[in-house]
Write a protein that holds these residues in place. Structure first.
Motif: not given
Length: 218
Positions: A16-20
């Motif tokens: 949910g926070r990485a590589k959106t």
């Protein structure tokens, strides 16, 4: 180079926070796994670089990260410091200050195809230049090598993650009186197309294995 520090700026690969951008296609869990695999590959490349020591400037919590135990184990001998600053550019400059003087090659976690030779090639430019930038094919850059942490200071005012970031960064450095050279162009992983190409170019990486595992489920 026996006193080389490789400074890695990274975000904890938390779903949910990485590589959106990747996550729009792969979903949050897969995107975080690809990010974690890329970070592991970066750590591995640093460990294989003769004489290099690792310094991770981190935002986020590895305890909540995908592959958290593997990442924490891989970072056992690294110096880990929190990122400081409001914008990414400010955090980048602060990380260079934290890394201190001496030869430093700073990279992110978007180039799992990184190798010791690529790192050393960037640092070799410091024999004649104040800084060495490695262009990324999306207009950004993937490595900044320098000896004096103050060299990175002019980058605090550069907008990052744009098609002009490399040109703007180089212009800011040269305007401050620094001599700048370029090194190899690499492809950052931001999109699924990027991921497919990097996995093809570096098939033996953790990243390529993670990408192939996801691709097999499509």
């Amino acid at each position: 180079m026996s006193d080389l520090t490789v400074l890695v700026l990274a975000k904890a690969p938390v779903p949910g926070r990485a590589k959106t951008r990747l996550a729009r296609v792969t979903g949050d869990e897969v995107a975080a796994d690809l990010a974690a695999a890329a970070l592991l590959d970066t750590i591995t490349a640093v460990a294989a670089t003769p004489g290099a020591r690792g310094h991770l400037a981190l935002t986020g919590d590895l305890r909540a990260a995908t592959r958290g135990p593997a990442l924490r184990a891989a970072l056992a001998d690294w110096r880990v410091t929190p990122q400081r600053g409001r914008t990414f550019a400010e955090r980048l400059v602060a990380a260079h200050a934290d890394a201190g003087p001496g030869p430093v090659a700073q990279v992110g976690m978007d180039t799992p195809q990184l190798t010791p030779d690529l790192l050393l090639d960037a640092v070799d430019g410091l024999s004649s230049y104040d800084a060495c930038l490695g262009p990324a094919d999306d207009g950004g850059w993937w490595v900044l090598a320098r000896r004096d942490p103050k060299v990175a200071g002019p980058l605090a005012g550069v907008e990052m993650s744009t098609p002009a970031t490399y040109d703007d960064s180089r212009a800011a450095l040269t305007a401050a009186g620094h001599r700048v050279c370029a090194t190899t162009v690499l492809r950052d992983v931001d999109t699924v197309d990027d991921a497919a190409e990097v996995a093809r170019l570096a098939p033996g990486t953790h990243f390529a294995a993670a990408y192939r595992a996801w691709e097999a489920t499509r």
